[in-house]
Each structure stands twice: as structure tokens, then as C-alpha cells.
Design an enzyme around this catalytic site. Structure first.
Site, PDB file in Angstrom:
ATOM      1  N   LYS B 102      -3.091   6.533  19.466  1.00 45.03           N
ATOM      2  CA  LYS B 102      -1.828   6.944  18.670  1.00 45.03           C
ATOM      3  C   LYS B 102      -0.993   7.506  19.747  1.00 45.03           C
ATOM      4  O   LYS B 102       0.214   7.554  19.421  1.00 45.03           O
ATOM      5  CB  LYS B 102      -2.315   7.805  17.680  1.00 45.03           C
ATOM      6  N   GLU B 124       2.987  10.657   8.672  1.00 45.50           N
ATOM      7  CA  GLU B 124       1.880  10.565   7.725  1.00 45.50           C
ATOM      8  C   GLU B 124       0.618  10.405   8.723  1.00 45.50           C
ATOM      9  O   GLU B 124       0.608  10.221   9.819  1.00 45.50           O
ATOM     10  CB  GLU B 124       1.904   9.714   6.760  1.00 45.50           C
ATOM     11  N   SER B 390     -10.715   2.327  20.124  1.00 45.86           N
ATOM     12  CA  SER B 390      -9.292   2.784  19.888  1.00 45.86           C
ATOM     13  C   SER B 390      -9.389   4.367  19.653  1.00 45.86           C
ATOM     14  O   SER B 390      -8.474   5.242  20.237  1.00 45.86           O
ATOM     15  CB  SER B 390      -8.856   2.513  18.474  1.00 45.86           C
TER      16      SER B 390
END
Lengths: 269, 404
Positions: B102, B124, B390
Site C-alpha cells: 500500500k 478509507e 502483498s
């Protein structure tokens, strides 16, 4: 002349402004909702905006979110709202605008929606999350143009974009009074007045102002500069506060009458 | 080329999206008028600022010196030998700063926000990884930060909530609807409508209105660019298949993008939750239908009236009833195969990777590992699988110990 145009023409002659009421269809349940709306239509509402509930109302504040949730719990869907529209049409001649997010219409099918909405007696549709950039996919499936697609102008809309939007608009222009979701606090009448002035140079359509209008004083202030005043969250809050009150229908009808009175005290324009 | 016929279908990624953000029938901008000017402004700024060499060199410097890129591509020898099939390589996004992919995107968007003159960030978050990565970027750039997170997710991802607060962000609990990622996004959009003039909304996935899907892809494509170069250096050839989990789909898009023109199969793994047949799942591409949610048209989980349905997954990051619009097109074109893995399979993969490789994967990434285990055991030993790991699983220890 369609019902929307005729309503504004009649009001102009009476020197009144339009009271536009938004109400979620099916809240608190389908039968009470019908009684409430019918009473509101007969107590001074000039235009009805009938809300079609959506599970994810991203443009709405808490009051309309909760009213949508209550209606969905009652099993409301677009088909049921069109049935209510048809029944209301037998009771009232005021314009009915269907107020929706796009997904319920997309799921129903834009072509069938136009046909069925027209048959039920709807006069316009406002799709909150369908900007002009995307709306062709809906209107290109419509078999006629007897339903007005009501366009929104926001406080953030630049002048050039505003001019473009009003060119394809019909019925009336819905001017969002402020940035924020429905039911937010605070009104800046001066700001709204400026926006209306620039809108008037771009369009001859009537201009209705909504978002954050909750008292009779607010109504009177907006009515002095706009052609119509839209109330939504204030009605929903009233329903919510009186869910178990046997006088629920009367309370809403009285509120409409109070607001309607405020649209008749017009100081300028 | 393996058993998957999907590879033959060409997808020219340069053609998508069009100037209005459409990937075929998907994507677009389905938002209220108040937000439209902000999206148009963002689109213009994105097209002008991001390709600029000074932006690119600053972005690359941050990815290298701050986020710790390139992340390694690791040959999972013991896992591969255990499965007695294809070689499994792990793209170690779990080793990036903040513990997940991210950060690539939040650094890119925060840098863009700064150059646009915005001083406040909102985001969010589901699992909290995107929230932590946004709070991190906000601290780095000296910006005010507000993170919207579902109350249910706040409870199940408590460590990340604590991290966001330490980083100076305000965490806003969302109590509407299902109190998960979907509602956090609703609330972030509502807040943005009111604060649009000075606030930049950092969306964490390849979802949302245009230009977010293309912009997030742009900032995440570094994953695939690195992985492609690394696998060529390591093995002298391209992999046979890429595997990544898909919630909104940003890590998958980040890995897949660089390989679109290659003869490489791709698999996106959705969450089957408690099982597809129980209806308690998050398999949007597998089980959903076309609709409009959170500003774009894509597959969504919905009922016949167009009401969005609740998603279910043990993994908060996959617990979302929508998916990025480009994935919807890739599914229709059969360029990517979308499959699903349930909670139990994901947990088993989680445990397996812990003991065989000494890596604690995020529950999201464990879905990709679980599918890789299935693929590896049915493929010949000379084939190569690249899995996007990830994120790291420290945030999930509470959930896992409750299950085990």
C-alpha cells in the site's frame, strides 16, 4: 405544457415560490409512507421528490441514510416505488420527481424504467451519482423525452461547466446550497444569491435550492432569491422522531403547511 | 503453455482507460456534482504532474530510500519442495515499509497532493494497511490525516489502529451499514464532499471514480516492473503464472501490469469466505453482476434490485463487495482467471508459509499463497509461479489465534 412547467408558471402568477419536498418512499413502512406523502401533497407541497432507497447512499447525511435503511428493511424497491407513484398520481396533480442513485435504475434497466415511470405518472428523475458525463447511457435508452432529467449544480461547479450543464437541462435546476452531504448544518444565503445570479444568466429554467434547509426562516430566506426550496432531511428527522406517534401523518402535514407559508413571504425578486 | 487458455487473449493496456476513465463498459465517474469538479481537477493534475521528470525522480527516490524498494523476489524452496511441483517465487511486498504494498500508492498520491497544494489527506481502510500507509505518508509530508475505518475492522485489526494513531492520524470509526471497508469508503466520500476544496482523498485500491483506478495502477506497477526484471535475472525466463489476491485489486494490478503483453497466465484470487455456497463470501468477480458502486461501474455483489450485499471474509482487506473496473474487463476478456479461496484454505496457507519459510503472511496474501499451493502441485517441476506476497501478517495474529 408539462406538470413541472405548469407548476412554476402558476406559482409565478401567484407570486409564490415552490416548496419541493423530498421523502423516502417506504419509510417507516409502505402503508404509512403512502399516507404521509399523500397528506404532504395535499398540505401545500408544490413538487414531490420521491426517494428510491439505496444501500450505499454516499451523498446523504445520517437522517436520509437511516430513512433509506428503514425503507429497505420494509422491502422497498424501485418497482414498489413506481407503484406508490401510480397511486399518488390518482390523488394529486403535483409533479413527481423520482430521486435515485444510479444502481437501482441500472439494475431495473433504463429502458423499462423510463416506460414504467412515465406510465406511473412521474414527471422527472434526478440521479444523484449520474453526472452529465455518464448520463447518455441512461437517456439513450429512453423511448421519448417526456420525463425531465433534473440536473444538479454544486457550489464547486465552475462557471464554464455550469453553462454546459444547464444547456442540456430541463424541468428545473437543482442548486446544491453547500458542499457536504444532505442535512448538513448552516446556510450562506449571500453565497447562494451570487450563485443564482450567475445561473440566471445561463438559463431561463427555474432554480430550486436544496441541502441544509431545515427551518421556516431558512425557507423564507431561500424563497426570497430562488424559485423553489427543497426540504429533505428535516422531514426525515421528523418521521424518525415520531415513529410511534399516532399523529405522525398530521405532524408532517402541518410541517409542510408551515414551510409553504414561508414560501409566500417573499421580499425580493 | 499450461492448461489455462486465457493467455491467448490479448489485452492492450495502453488502450484503457479512455479519456473519461472507461475500461470497456466499466469504470467511469459516477459521483455527485459536488465531487465532479474535484475529479476533473485531479485528472488534469495527474496527467500534468505525474509524467513530469521531477515528480518521477522524487517518487523513485521515496520508493527506494523510504519504502525500501526494490523488494526481493524470493524462491520459496521448502514450500516448493513440499508441494512437489512448480517453483514458487514470492514477491516480498511484506518487506516494504509499513508492511504491505500500500505504501507505493500512498507515497505517489501524497506527493501529487502536495504538488496540487492540498494540505489534508483522508483515506478509507479495511485491514488498516492502507490507513497506516496513508498516515505514514501524511507524517512524512507534514499533512493532516483522517482515516475512516469500519467499527468491526477497528476491532479485528487493532494493531493497525494503534499504528495510525502513533503516526498522528485521526481514526474515525464508521458505524453505518456493515461497519467494514464498504462503509468506510461511503463515509470517506461523504466527508470529502464537504471538505473537497482543501482535502485530497487517497483511495487505496484500483477502484473508485476515474482517475483513481488508473492512478493507483500507475503507482503500483512498480511491483510487476521489479518482479519481471528479477525473475528474468533469476531464471533467465518469464514465469508461467502470476498469482495475487483481489479485494479491490491493487496488488494484483500492480503485479500483473508489466506482464500484460507477455505469454504469462494470471490468476486473481478472491475471498470465498465461509464458502461460496453459504453466500457469505467476497467473490465479486466470481459471483457478482455488473453495477455501480463507489463511483465506478464494475462487478459488484448485489441483489436483483441493485442493493449492494454484504461481503464476508476472514481477511478485512478482501471483505469488499466491489472490485476495480479494470479487473472486470480483464475477466470478461479472459486475460486473467479469477478464482476463490475460503477462510479455512487461507488459514492453512498462512500456517504453512509460517512453518516452511519463516514468513508470516497477511491473511489477504494467504489467499494468493493458498491458490499457489494448488497450482504448484498440479504443474510440472519446470514451471514457475510468482506470488505477490502483498503484506505481512502481524496485524492478523489475533484473528489467527482465535481460529487455530
Amino acid at each position: 405544457m408539462n406538470r413541472i412547467d405548469k407548476t412554476f408558471e402558476d406559482l409565478r402568477q401567484k407570486k409564490e415560490k415552490a416548496l419541493v419536498g423530498f421523502i423516502t418512499a417506504g419509510d417507516p413502512n409502505i402503508s404509512d409512507s403512502f399516507s404521509i406523502i399523500k397528506a404532504m401533497c395535499k398540505s401545500g407541497l408544490d413538487i414531490l421528490e420521491l426517494g428510491i432507497s439505496f444501500s450505499d447512499p454516499t451523498a446523504d447525511g445520517p437522517a436520509i441514510q437511516r430513512s433509506s435503511a428503514r425503507a429497505l428493511k420494509q422491502g422497498i424497491n424501485l418497482r414498489a416505488v413506481l407503484e406508490i407513484t401510480g397511486r399518488l398520481r390518482e390523488e394529486t396533480s403535483i409533479p413527481i420527481i423520482l430521486f435515485s442513485y444510479y444502481n437501482p435504475i441500472y439494475a431495473y434497466g433504463a429502458k423499462a424504467f423510463y416506460k414504467d415511470a412515465l406510465a406511473a405518472g412521474a414527471d422527472g428523475v434526478l440521479v444523484v451519482d449520474l453526472p452529465p458525463e455518464e448520463s447518455d447511457e441512461m437517456t439513450s435508452q429512453w423511448s421519448g423525452n417526456e420525463i425531465d432529467l433534473i440536473r444538479l449544480i454544486a457550489p464547486t461547479t465552475p462557471l464554464e461547466r455550469m453553462t454546459q450543464i444547464v444547456q442540456s437541462a430541463s424541468g428545473f435546476i437543482y442548486l446544491v446550497s453547500k458542499t457536504g452531504v444532505t442535512g448538513s448544518d448552516g446556510l450562506d444565503t449571500e453565497d447562494i444569491k451570487d450563485k443564482i445570479e450567475s445561473l440566471r444568466s445561463a438559463t431561463k429554467l427555474p432554480i430550486c435550492v436544496g441541502f441544509g434547509i431545515s427551518t421556516a426562516d431558512d425557507v423564507a430566506a431561500i424563497a426570497s432569491v430562488a424559485d423553489g426550496v427543497v426540504i429533505g432531511s428535516a422531514f426525515e428527522r421528523l418521521i424518525e422522531d415520531n415513529l410511534d406517534n399516532p399523529d405522525l401523518v398530521l405532524i408532517l402535514a402541518n410541517k409542510v403547511a408551515e414551510f409553504k407559508k414561508a414560501t409566500k413571504i417573499v421580499t425580493s425578486k | 503453455m499450461g492448461h489455462n487458455k486465457a493467455v491467448g487473449n490479448k489485452y492492450n493496456q495502453d488502450k484503457f482507460p479512455d479519456s473519461k476513465g472507461h475500461f470497456g463498459i466499466y469504470g467511469g465517474r459516477y459521483v455527485g456534482e459536488t465531487l465532479m469538479p474535484a475529479l476533473l481537477e485531479l485528472d488534469e493534475a495527474y496527467n500534468k504532474i505525474v509524467p513530469d521528470p521531477s515528480f518521477q525522480s522524487e517518487f523513485k527516490r521515496l520508493l527506494k530510500d523510504y519504502a525500501g524498494r526494490p523488494t526481493p523476489l524470493f524462491y520459496a524452496k521448502r514450500l516448493s519442495e513440499h508441494l512437489k511441483g512448480a517453483f514458487i517465487y514470492l514477491k516480498r511486498e511484506d518487506l516494504a515499509h509499513t508492511g504491505a504494498h500500500k505504501i507505493n500508492n500512498t507515497l505517489g498520491q501524497a506527493l501529487l497532493a502536495q504538488r496540487m497544494g492540498k494540505t489534508k489527506l483522508i483515506a478509507e481502510t479495511g485491514a488498516g494497511q492502507h490507513g497506516v500507509a496513508t498516515a505514514t505518508a501524511a507524517a512524512l509530508f507534514g499533512m493532516e490525516c483522517r482515516i475512516f475505518m469500519g467499527k468491526e475492522d477497528i476491532q479485528r485489526q487493532a494493531p493497525n489502529v494503534q499504528r495510525m494513531k502513533l503516526l498522528g492520524a485521526q481514526v474515525v470509526p464508521v458505524t453505518s451499514g456493515t461497519m467494514t471497508l464498504k462503509d468506510a469508503m461511503n463515509e470517506a466520500m461523504r466527508f470529502w464532499v464537504g471538505a473537497v476544496r482543501d482535502t485530497f482523498y487517497i483511495i487505496g485500491s484500483v477502484a473508485g471514480p476515474h482517475p483513481y483506478p488508473v492512478m493507483v495502477r500507475e503507482f503500483q506497477k512498480v511491483i510487476g516492473n521489479e518482479a519481471r526484471q528479477q525473475i528474468l535475472e533469476n531464471t533467465g525466463g518469464l514465469p508461467n503464472v502470476l498469482i495475487a489476491c483481489v479485494g479491490g485489486g491493487s496488488n494484483a494490478m500492480g503485479l500483473f501490469h508489466a506482464f500484460m503483453a507477455d505469454p504469462v497466465e494470471m490468476v486473481g484470487v478472491e475471498a470465498a469466505g465461509r464458502g461460496i455456497e453459504t453466500k457469505k463470501h467476497a467473490a465479486t468477480l466470481g459471483e457478482g453482476s455488473v453495477g455501480v458502486l463507489h463511483g465506478s461501474k464494475s462487478y459488484v455483489l448485489q441483489d436483483e434490485d441493485g442493493q449492494i450485499q454484504e461481503a464476508h471474509s476472514i481477511s478485512a482487506g478482501l471483505d469488499y463487495p466491489g472490485v476495480g473496473p479494470e479487473h472486470s474487463l480483464l475477466k470478461d476478456l479472459k486475460r486473467v482467471q479469477y478464482v476463490s479461496i475460503d477462510d479455512d484454505q487461507a488459514l492453512e496457507a498462512f500456517n504453512t508459509l509460517c512453518v516452511l519459510e519463516g514468513i508470516i503472511p497477511a491473511l489477504e496474501s494467504s489467499h494468493a499463497v493458498a491458490w499457489a499451493m494448488i497450482e504448484a502441485s498440479r504443474r510440472p517441476k519446470n514451471e514457475i509461479i510468482v506470488v505477490n506476497l502483498s503484506g505481512r501478517g502481524d496485524k492478523d495474529l489475533g484473528i489467527v489465534s482465535a481460529y487455530n
